[in-house]
Write a protein that holds these residues in place. Structure first.
Motif, PDB file in Angstrom:
ATOM      1  N   LYS A  35     -80.366  54.371  44.798  1.00 16.95           N
ATOM      2  CA  LYS A  35     -81.342  53.765  43.900  1.00 16.95           C
ATOM      3  C   LYS A  35     -81.294  52.241  44.045  1.00 16.95           C
ATOM      4  O   LYS A  35     -80.227  51.664  44.281  1.00 16.95           O
ATOM      5  CB  LYS A  35     -81.066  54.150  42.441  1.00 16.95           C
ATOM      6  CG  LYS A  35     -81.389  55.597  42.111  1.00 16.95           C
ATOM      7  CD  LYS A  35     -81.191  55.859  40.628  1.00 16.95           C
ATOM      8  CE  LYS A  35     -81.526  57.299  40.270  1.00 16.95           C
ATOM      9  NZ  LYS A  35     -82.959  57.597  40.490  1.00 16.95           N
ATOM     10  N   PHE A  36     -82.463  51.632  43.907  1.00 19.18           N
ATOM     11  CA  PHE A  36     -82.522  50.192  43.823  1.00 19.18           C
ATOM     12  C   PHE A  36     -82.064  49.768  42.422  1.00 19.18           C
ATOM     13  O   PHE A  36     -81.887  50.607  41.531  1.00 19.18           O
ATOM     14  CB  PHE A  36     -83.950  49.699  44.093  1.00 19.18           C
ATOM     15  CG  PHE A  36     -84.428  49.950  45.498  1.00 19.18           C
ATOM     16  CD1 PHE A  36     -83.919  49.214  46.559  1.00 19.18           C
ATOM     17  CD2 PHE A  36     -85.389  50.916  45.755  1.00 19.18           C
ATOM     18  CE1 PHE A  36     -84.353  49.440  47.858  1.00 19.18           C
ATOM     19  CE2 PHE A  36     -85.833  51.149  47.045  1.00 19.18           C
ATOM     20  CZ  PHE A  36     -85.316  50.406  48.103  1.00 19.18           C
ATOM     21  N   SER A  42     -84.224  55.054  46.638  1.00 17.01           N
ATOM     22  CA  SER A  42     -84.087  54.429  47.956  1.00 17.01           C
ATOM     23  C   SER A  42     -83.652  55.472  48.971  1.00 17.01           C
ATOM     24  O   SER A  42     -82.691  56.211  48.738  1.00 17.01           O
ATOM     25  CB  SER A  42     -83.054  53.305  47.897  1.00 17.01           C
ATOM     26  OG  SER A  42     -82.675  52.880  49.197  1.00 17.01           O
TER      27      SER A  42
END
Length: 319
Positions: A35-36, A42
Motif C-alpha cells: 500500500k502507498f 500498490s
C-alpha cells in the motif's frame, strides 16, 4: 514447463501460493504487493511475463475489500504486461454468501464481485466449495469449482475411526447435499439441524434424525463466528451424541470465534488452509487443518498440460 507459465501471489495468502508453486516444481514469480502511504493499493511485477500464462493466487478473505482490490490491481498489471492468459486462483471466494436477494432492495454482492473480476481481464477462475452453485453462472468465463469432499472423507476415515457408530450432520437445510455426499461415501446415517430463525444467539434448532449413542460429525461450508457450531453441538449432545466433530471447507473465524470454539463441547473443528490460519491454530488447539494446496496444484498442472480436470481422482474432484 516453467517457461510457459508463472505463478504470482497477492499478499492475502503467500504461503498457499508457495505450496502450489512447490507442487508444480517452480518458483513464485517476482511481484510486490502493498500500500502507498494514502492506503491505495500498490502492485509491481519485477520480471517479464510477456506471452506467458499467469496464475494469480489470492483468496478474498479478511480483509475482503483490500484483498479484492489488490486482486483486481494485480490482474490489471498482468494484463498490461502482455501476458497470454490470466487465471485467478481464489481458494476462498469472499462475499459468496451474498449470492441472492433475501430481502427487497438488497444487493447480490457475489454477482458484483464476479463482474469486477471478469471486467478486469481474467480469462479463468479456480475456486473451491463455492457457497452456491449459481456463483459459477455469475461469470461468462470458465469457473472451476474444486470440491474438498474427498479430502474431508479421508480425514474422517483416518482420524475419527468407526469404533462407535458415526452419523453425518448438516447444520442447515441448504447444506444437506454437501453432507449427503460425505455420508454416502462413509456409509453413515444422515441427520439435519433446521434453524427456525437467522439469529445465531438462539438455540432454536430442530434436530431431524437420530444421534443417540453416535459420534456426530457436522459437515459445513464456512465456519465464521462459530456460534451456530456451538449451539449445534449443545443440541446434538443433549440428544445423546457421545462426541461432536465439525468439518468445514473454509474457516473465516471472525469476531470471537476462537473463544467460542474453545468454550464449546466440540472435539475438533477441521478446516482447510484456503484462508491463512497459523495464528488461530496456535490460539485454539481444537482447530485442525487439511492442506488443499496440492489439489489446486494438480488442477493447475492439468490446465498447463491441456488435460481434463473434470475426471475424478484420489487427489481432487471438481463440480
Amino acid at each position: 514447463m516453467s517457461n510457459k507459465f508463472v505463478v504470482l501471489s497477492g499478499s492475502a495468502h503467500p504461503e498457499f501460493a508457495q505450496l502450489i508453486a512447490r507442487y508444480l516444481n517452480t518458483e513464485l514469480g517476482d511481484c510486490s504487493c502493498g500500500k502507498f502511504s494514502n492506503s491505495e493499493t500498490s502492485v509491481i511485477i519485477n520480471e517479464s511475463i510477456r506471452s506467458k500464462d499467469v496464475y494469480i493466487v489470492q483468496p478474498t478473505c479478511y480483509p475482503a475489500n483490500d484483498n479484492i482490490m489488490e486482486l483486481l490491481v494485480l490482474v490489471d498489471a498482468v494484463r498490461r504486461a502482455s501476458s497470454l492468459h490470466i487465471t485467478v486462483v481464489i481458494p476462498f471466494f469472499g462475499y459468496s454468501r451474498r449470492n441472492k436477494k433475501e430481502k427487497s432492495r438488497e444487493p447480490i454482492t457475489a454477482k458484483l464481485i464476479a463482474n469486477m473480476i471478469e471486467t478486469s481481464g481474467v480469462n479463468r477462475v479456480i475456486s473451491m466449495d463455492l457457497e452456491a452453485s449459481q456463483i459459477q453462472g455469475f461469470f461468462n468465463i470458465p469457473v472451476d469449482n474444486l470440491y474438498a469432499e474427498p479430502l474431508i472423507v479421508k480425514y474422517i476415515e483416518k482420524n475419527i475411526p468407526a469404533t462407535e457408530k458415526r452419523v453425518i450432520v448438516s447444520p442447515a437445510v441448504d447444506g444437506v447435499k454437501r453432507a449427503k455426499l460425505v455420508s454416502d461415501k462413509l456409509n453413515c446415517d444422515l441427520a439435519i439441524l433446521d434453524r427456525q430463525t437467522k439469529d445465531d444467539e438462539t438455540d432454536d434448532m430442530i434436530l431431524v434424525g437420530d444421534v443417540k449413542g453416535c459420534v456426530a460429525i457436522i459437515i459445513g461450508s464456512i465456519a465464521d463466528t462459530c456460534l451456530t457450531l456451538k449451539i449445534a453441538t449443545q443440541i446434538l449432545k443433549a440428544n445423546g451424541a457421545t462426541k461432536v466433530y465439525a468439518l468445514c471447507s473454509h474457516g473465516e473465524l471472525s469476531g470471537n470465534a476462537i473463544e467460542t470454539i474453545n468454550s464449546s463441547d466440540l472435539e475438533e473443528l477441521v478446516i482447510t488452509n484456503s484462508i491463512p490460519q497459523s495464528d488461530k491454530v496456535k490460539a485454539c488447539p481444537k482447530i485442525k487443518i487439511i492442506n488443499v494446496a496440492p489439489m489446486f496444484g494438480e488442477a493447475l498442472r492439468r490446465i498447463i498440460h491441456s488435460e481434463s480436470i473434470t475426471s475424478q481422482s484420489s487427489k481432487f474432484t471438481i463440480l
